[in-house]
Design an enzyme around this catalytic site. Structure first.
Site, short mmCIF file in Angstrom:
data_model
loop_
_atom_site.label_atom_id
_atom_site.label_comp_id
_atom_site.label_asym_id
_atom_site.label_seq_id
_atom_site.Cartn_x
_atom_site.Cartn_y
_atom_site.Cartn_z
N TYR A 77 4.29 -10.52 -10.58
CA TYR A 77 2.38 -10.87 -10.99
C TYR A 77 2.59 -12.14 -11.38
O TYR A 77 3.42 -12.73 -11.95
CB TYR A 77 2.13 -10.20 -11.19
CG TYR A 77 1.10 -8.91 -10.42
CD1 TYR A 77 0.43 -9.86 -9.74
CD2 TYR A 77 1.36 -7.80 -10.60
CE1 TYR A 77 -0.55 -8.65 -8.84
CE2 TYR A 77 0.91 -7.01 -9.58
CZ TYR A 77 0.01 -7.78 -8.76
OH TYR A 77 -0.83 -6.31 -8.03
N GLU A 79 -0.06 -14.47 -11.44
CA GLU A 79 -2.17 -14.96 -10.57
C GLU A 79 -2.29 -15.80 -11.81
O GLU A 79 -1.84 -16.41 -12.49
CB GLU A 79 -3.62 -13.67 -11.25
CG GLU A 79 -3.51 -12.63 -10.00
CD GLU A 79 -2.95 -11.71 -10.77
OE1 GLU A 79 -2.03 -10.86 -11.18
OE2 GLU A 79 -3.83 -10.10 -10.29
N ASP A 254 -8.83 -26.24 10.55
CA ASP A 254 -7.96 -24.74 11.06
C ASP A 254 -6.58 -25.55 11.82
O ASP A 254 -6.93 -24.89 12.69
CB ASP A 254 -8.86 -23.59 11.08
CG ASP A 254 -7.41 -22.75 11.11
OD1 ASP A 254 -6.36 -22.93 10.78
OD2 ASP A 254 -8.33 -21.30 11.04
N THR A 283 -2.34 -21.21 8.95
CA THR A 283 -0.93 -20.38 8.96
C THR A 283 0.46 -20.68 8.61
O THR A 283 0.24 -22.22 9.14
CB THR A 283 -0.65 -19.37 10.19
OG1 THR A 283 -0.46 -20.03 11.18
CG2 THR A 283 -2.54 -18.67 10.22
N LYS A 286 3.30 -19.90 13.25
CA LYS A 286 2.48 -20.11 14.45
C LYS A 286 3.68 -21.62 15.47
O LYS A 286 5.14 -21.29 14.92
CB LYS A 286 1.45 -20.17 14.78
CG LYS A 286 0.81 -19.26 14.75
CD LYS A 286 -1.18 -19.18 14.49
CE LYS A 286 -1.52 -17.84 14.33
NZ LYS A 286 -2.07 -18.34 13.01
N ARG A 292 5.46 -15.20 7.62
CA ARG A 292 3.57 -14.96 7.81
C ARG A 292 2.52 -15.57 6.97
O ARG A 292 3.32 -14.31 5.74
CB ARG A 292 4.36 -13.45 8.62
CG ARG A 292 2.60 -12.87 8.98
CD ARG A 292 2.95 -11.63 9.37
NE ARG A 292 3.32 -11.45 10.71
CZ ARG A 292 2.52 -12.58 11.87
NH1 ARG A 292 2.07 -12.45 11.82
NH2 ARG A 292 3.42 -13.12 13.32
#
Ligand code: DSN
Length: 493
Positions: A77, A79, A254, A283, A286, A292
């Site tokens: 974790y 954060e 984007d 992303t 692609k 991903r």
């Protein structure tokens, strides 16, 4: 004998291939407790070996990218941001995340990178809130003489909340190729913002910058958004920034679809979004060919708000995926990747031209990027029928709404065809020429079955011919060629 032992016995210690061995270790261990999952992974390889992938948003990432994700980093974790975490024990995750962000900044020439978003939708949500925080919340806090939301009175807080909800977003319409997260009515973006959209010109299918400017001057949005999931041409980002500057809007791009073309320097100068936008989302899987996941790049103005991704819009980042992003950013920094990016576009142009020569209607007459759109109404088909008929012939692509589409977003009138994946396989112009002819053969020999927009019949002889041609083509360009499919299928059934 277990699969690993069998492999080692067959090849001998000098000829061990780390990719094969890595996959075998992975699958053999998974199969101890979950044989059905190991079997599904191998079946997916079989499926991808059998079908040509023309899905514009997919690719095949490298084994290094995949292996970076399959390890103990997933247990952490983290954060917060490097050096400023809400949990102890993050020195190594800090090093990985800092490195990934640094590589992203260098690769794209950005001032700031946040590599935590899990996907493109996450990246857009984070970017929206970072813009709202920076351009609406901060001025409000200043007006109230506060620096902290918790210091606001209940009345001030309600006023600020109402103000945040009244902001305007102007982005590309879904039917013109915009993404769901750009203000589509069923997406949270349309519920967060007062949404307006611009469309492509009905005559040319192209963006009309003068029309966008007139609309922007009238609406005066907080955010002018560019970028697409299905637009086959370059965008002049310099011109879009000029429009944003006229109204003091934040210019957001984007680049999820074409990030690989930006990294590979195919989109440069006026067409490089990072040089012109305040904030760029993406992303990484692609055309960029990484894991991903998502990414936000920005100017320093938004860095502080983006650093507050947790708790603003996100929880724990995925350290294993961030490690894989770092691997992918390095891969994308090479001259080989630049050649790959140029080949993607050349392949798309040759494939589009071949489809057109074979009687297909290509929107805008071609493409400048990795994708193009086909109107299948000229064959009397819906996009849904065309997509399914091609899938039956082992060609995987997706149906897509076209501008002003009478068939709506489910059946659609179009196909979206992309070349990032086949270019990774090594296919070139000759294969694109052939592929265009195969696609046209299937579409010309498919007819609707009655009135149902999903049902169709393909002439059996054409289908047999298309399947044989696809098989022959793929036999020369196998997916993940190191992997022995028969051996894996026998070992993990
Ligand atoms: N599904 C991806 C695309 O095809 O564009 C992004 O949502």
């Amino acid at each position: 004998m277990k699969p690993i032992e069998e492999y080692l016995a067959n090849v001998g210690p000098d000829k061990v291939d780390p990719v094969i061995l890595g996959y075998l270790c992975n699958l053999q261990e998974i199969a101890v407790h979950s044989p059905e999952i190991a079997s599904s992974i191998v079946k997916e390889l079989a499926s991808q070996r059998k079908r040509i992938k023309l899905i514009a948003s997919e690719n095949y990432c490298s084994p290094s990218v995949q292996f970076a994700m399959g390890n103990l980093l997933t247990d952490k974790y983290a954060e917060g941001m490097p050096g400023h975490r809400f949990y102890a024990g993050n020195e190594n995750v800090d090093a990985i995340e800092s490195r990934a962000a640094e590589l992203a900044c260098t690769l794209f020439g950005a001032e700031y990178a946040n590599v935590q978003p899990h996907c493109g939708a996450d990246a857009n949500l984070l970017a929206y809130w970072a813009i709202l925080s920076t351009r609406v919340e901060n001025p409000a806090l200043k007006k109230y003489g506060q620096t902290n939301l918790y210091k606001l009175t209940d009345e001030q807080w309600q006023e600020l909340r109402a103000d945040l909800g009244r902001q305007k977003l102007l982005g590309l319409d879904y039917y013109s190729g915009g993404h769901l997260t750009h203000g589509y009515r069923y997406n949270i973006s349309a519920r967060m913002f007062d949404v307006y959209s611009y469309s492509v010109s009905e005559e040319t299918g192209l963006l009309d910058y003068n029309a966008i400017e007139r609309q922007a001057l009238e609406i005066k949005p907080l955010i002018l958004l560019a970028g697409y999931s299905a637009y086959p041409r370059k965008i002049d980002f310099r011109r879009m920034r000029e429009i944003a500057d006229k109204i003091g809007a934040v210019f957001m791009v984007d680049m999820a679809h074409f990030a690989g073309l930006v990294a590979g320097k195919v989109f440069a100068g006026d067409y490089d979004p990072v040089q012109h936008a305040h904030i760029v989302t993406s992303t990484t899987h692609k055309t960029l060919r990484g894991p991903r996941a998502g990414l936000v790049l920005s100017t320093n103005e938004f860095a502080e708000a983006l650093d507050k991704g947790c708790p603003l819009t996100m929880g724990g980042p995925l350290p294993h995926v961030i490690a894989a992003k770092a691997v992918a950013f390095r891969e994308a920094s090479t001259p080989e990747f630049q050649r790959y990016a140029a080949d993607i576009v050349e392949n798309a142009q040759v494939l589009a031209a071949s489809c057109a020569r074979n009687g297909m209607h290509i929107l805008t007459g071609g493409t400048d990027n990795h994708l193009f759109l086909v109107n299948v109404r000229s064959f009397g088909l819906t996009g849904r029928q065309a997509e399914s008929a091609l899938y039956d012939c082992n060609i995987t692509l997706n149906r897509n709404s076209l501008p002003f589409d009478p068939n709506g977003p489910w059946y659609t009138s179009g196909l979206r065809i992309g070349t990032a994946a086949v270019t990774t396989l090594g296919m070139k112009s000759t294969e694109m020429e052939e592929l265009g002819a195969i696609i046209a053969l299937v579409l010309k020999n498919t007819k609707p079955a009655g009135d149902n927009k999903a049902k169709y019949i393909t002439d059996p002889a054409a289908k047999t011919q298309a399947i044989a041609q696809v098989e022959k083509l793929l036999s020369q360009f196998p997916v993940y060629p190191a992997l022995d499919l028969d051996f894996l299928t026998k070992s993990f059934h």
